[in-house]
Design a protein around this motif. Structure first.
Motif, short mmCIF file in Angstrom:
data_model
loop_
_atom_site.label_atom_id
_atom_site.label_comp_id
_atom_site.label_asym_id
_atom_site.label_seq_id
_atom_site.Cartn_x
_atom_site.Cartn_y
_atom_site.Cartn_z
N UNK A 16 0.83 -1.20 0.00
CA UNK A 16 0.00 0.00 0.00
C UNK A 16 0.87 1.25 0.00
N UNK A 17 1.93 1.23 0.80
CA UNK A 17 2.84 2.37 0.82
C UNK A 17 3.48 2.61 -0.54
N UNK A 18 3.88 1.56 -1.22
CA UNK A 18 4.51 1.69 -2.54
C UNK A 18 3.52 2.22 -3.58
N UNK A 19 2.29 1.74 -3.52
CA UNK A 19 1.28 2.23 -4.47
C UNK A 19 1.03 3.72 -4.25
N UNK A 20 0.90 4.13 -3.00
CA UNK A 20 0.65 5.55 -2.73
C UNK A 20 1.83 6.41 -3.16
N UNK A 21 3.04 5.88 -3.00
CA UNK A 21 4.24 6.61 -3.41
C UNK A 21 4.26 6.85 -4.91
N UNK A 22 3.83 5.84 -5.69
CA UNK A 22 3.86 5.95 -7.15
C UNK A 22 2.65 6.69 -7.71
N UNK A 23 1.56 6.69 -6.98
CA UNK A 23 0.30 7.27 -7.47
C UNK A 23 0.29 8.78 -7.22
N UNK A 24 1.13 9.47 -7.96
CA UNK A 24 1.29 10.91 -7.75
C UNK A 24 -0.01 11.69 -8.03
N UNK A 25 -0.83 11.18 -8.93
CA UNK A 25 -2.09 11.87 -9.26
C UNK A 25 -3.19 11.58 -8.26
N UNK A 26 -2.94 10.69 -7.31
CA UNK A 26 -3.97 10.36 -6.31
C UNK A 26 -5.17 9.67 -6.91
N UNK A 27 -4.92 8.85 -7.91
CA UNK A 27 -6.03 8.21 -8.62
C UNK A 27 -6.67 7.09 -7.83
N UNK A 28 -5.87 6.37 -7.03
CA UNK A 28 -6.37 5.20 -6.33
C UNK A 28 -6.67 5.52 -4.86
N UNK A 29 -7.86 5.18 -4.44
CA UNK A 29 -8.26 5.28 -3.02
C UNK A 29 -8.16 3.87 -2.44
N UNK A 30 -7.21 3.68 -1.53
CA UNK A 30 -6.87 2.34 -1.05
C UNK A 30 -7.55 2.04 0.28
N UNK A 31 -8.32 0.97 0.28
CA UNK A 31 -9.06 0.53 1.46
C UNK A 31 -8.42 -0.76 1.97
N UNK A 32 -8.27 -0.86 3.28
CA UNK A 32 -7.74 -2.09 3.87
C UNK A 32 -8.66 -2.53 5.00
N UNK A 33 -8.89 -3.82 5.10
CA UNK A 33 -9.74 -4.34 6.17
C UNK A 33 -9.02 -5.47 6.91
N UNK A 34 -9.31 -5.58 8.20
CA UNK A 34 -8.71 -6.61 9.03
C UNK A 34 -9.52 -6.70 10.31
N UNK A 35 -9.56 -7.89 10.90
CA UNK A 35 -10.23 -8.04 12.19
C UNK A 35 -9.42 -7.41 13.31
N UNK A 36 -8.13 -7.20 13.06
CA UNK A 36 -7.23 -6.61 14.06
C UNK A 36 -7.17 -5.10 13.85
N UNK A 37 -7.68 -4.30 14.77
CA UNK A 37 -7.68 -2.84 14.58
C UNK A 37 -6.29 -2.23 14.63
#
Length: 339
Positions: A16-37
């Motif tokens: 996720x960190x790598x995708x955000x680093x490369x996505x300079x235009x902010x095109x992708x909104x990244x959602x993550x889910x887990x039972x562990x908060x």
């Protein structure tokens, strides 16, 4: 474009960190889910949401469908229940969500079962270690008698496992207690192994193999429906603290190209090799990102971003940076406070 990573391995934090680093235009909104908060990836995703626990496979798929509807997910990259979800693409597409799976269900099931996977494989660039399957003491003894004639050291591992759990080198001289006292990790006494099998009667499918004592290679890859798009090979040191060497051997790249085509691999996947008998040998395919994906990306190609952007737009629209072959990489840990 809304992209969802469900519960998965810890490598999702780096991805996720790598995708955000490369996505300079902010095109992708990244959602993550887990039972562990307190899951680490919750800190880098744009949005974190809880997952339920205790659901069987069918109920979990139904929950994933509802999650995609509720949160308008465009692309779903599954970790948990990834093989089952690979067989449910049509249900997700019917409500507007594309699922990025590493392969078709049959291919994923085969890859996860090393006994069947090994039996199906033809890979001249990196042939398999000499291997026999066993499920009881009689089969183990027969396999040991055969393989020991050809190889000075043997090892065992489960046909289905992750993280190398269940792997052990067989020691003909020392007991497991003596090995423990000596600090010999991933070893088991041969007599103790035989005694345990006798007590069990039958065991889950295990593999007896020649032990490969050379360097191990971990290759992080991106595929496009069986076409190898990018690969970064890391040579692991045999002594700790020396980092890992980016080593783009031609036979490794050729082997990964052949494996991607044979199993129709897609998105991020990882291939493990090890040297033995002056030859490269295949260990396994992991149809997911490896724990070292961040180190691989230091060498140039941002693999998680390439996989996502290629799936979203077509790989002809994605730039793949050249690999900085020969550099040495490492992963550094840093302490932090969890919210």
């Amino acid at each position: 474009m809304r992209v969802w990573f469900n519960r998965t391995f810890s490598s999702v934090y780096a991805a996720i960190g790598l995708i955000r680093e490369a996505d300079q235009a902010g095109r992708f909104h990244l959602i993550y889910s887990n039972a562990n908060p307190h899951a680490a990836a919750a800190r880098v995703a744009h949005q974190f949401l809880p997952e339920p626990t205790g659901l069987d496979t069918d109920a979990y798929i139904d929950w994933c469908l509802a999650f995609c509807r509720e949160h308008a997910v465009d692309i779903f990259i599954p970790g948990k229940e990834s093989t089952a979800l690979a067989g449910a693409h049509a249900r997700f597409e019917a409500q507007g969500t594309r699922v990025l799976s590493a392969g078709q269900p049959a291919a994923l099931e085969l890859i996860h079962d090393k006994a069947r996977f090994y039996a199906s494989l033809d890979l001249p660039q990196a042939p398999l270690a000499d291997t026999r399957m066993f499920e009881n003491l009689a089969q183990f003894d027969a396999a040991y008698a055969e393989l020991r004639q050809r190889h000075p050291k043997l090892c065992v591992k489960p046909a289905q496992s992750v993280f190398g759990l269940g792997f052990a080198v067989l020691d003909e001289e020392r007991s497991s207690a003596a090995l423990l006292m000596a600090g010999a990790q991933y070893h088991i006494g041969l007599a103790d192994m035989r005694r345990g099998l006798e007590e069990l009667g039958e065991c889950r499918t295990m593999l007896l193999m020649e032990y490969l004592d050379g360097h191990e290679y971990s290759v992080d890859c991106v595929g496009d429906q069986g076409r190898l798009v990018a690969a970064v090979a890391r040579k692991k040191p045999q002594q700790a603290g020396r980092g890992q060497l980016i080593d783009m051997r031609a036979d490794i790249v050729d082997a990964c190209t052949r494996l991607a085509a044979q199993f129709g691999l897609n998105g991020c996947f990882n291939v493990q090799f090890r040297e033995g008998g002056d030859q490269l040998r295949l260990l396994e395919i992991n149809p997911r990102m490896s724990g070292g994906i961040g180190m691989a990306c230091v060498a140039g190609p941002n693999l998680p971003y390439i996989a996502l952007a290629g799936f979203a737009d077509g790989f002809d629209q994605v730039h793949v940076a050249p690999v900085r072959n020969g550099i040495r990489v490492a992963e550094l840990s840093e302490a932090t406070e969890l919210a």
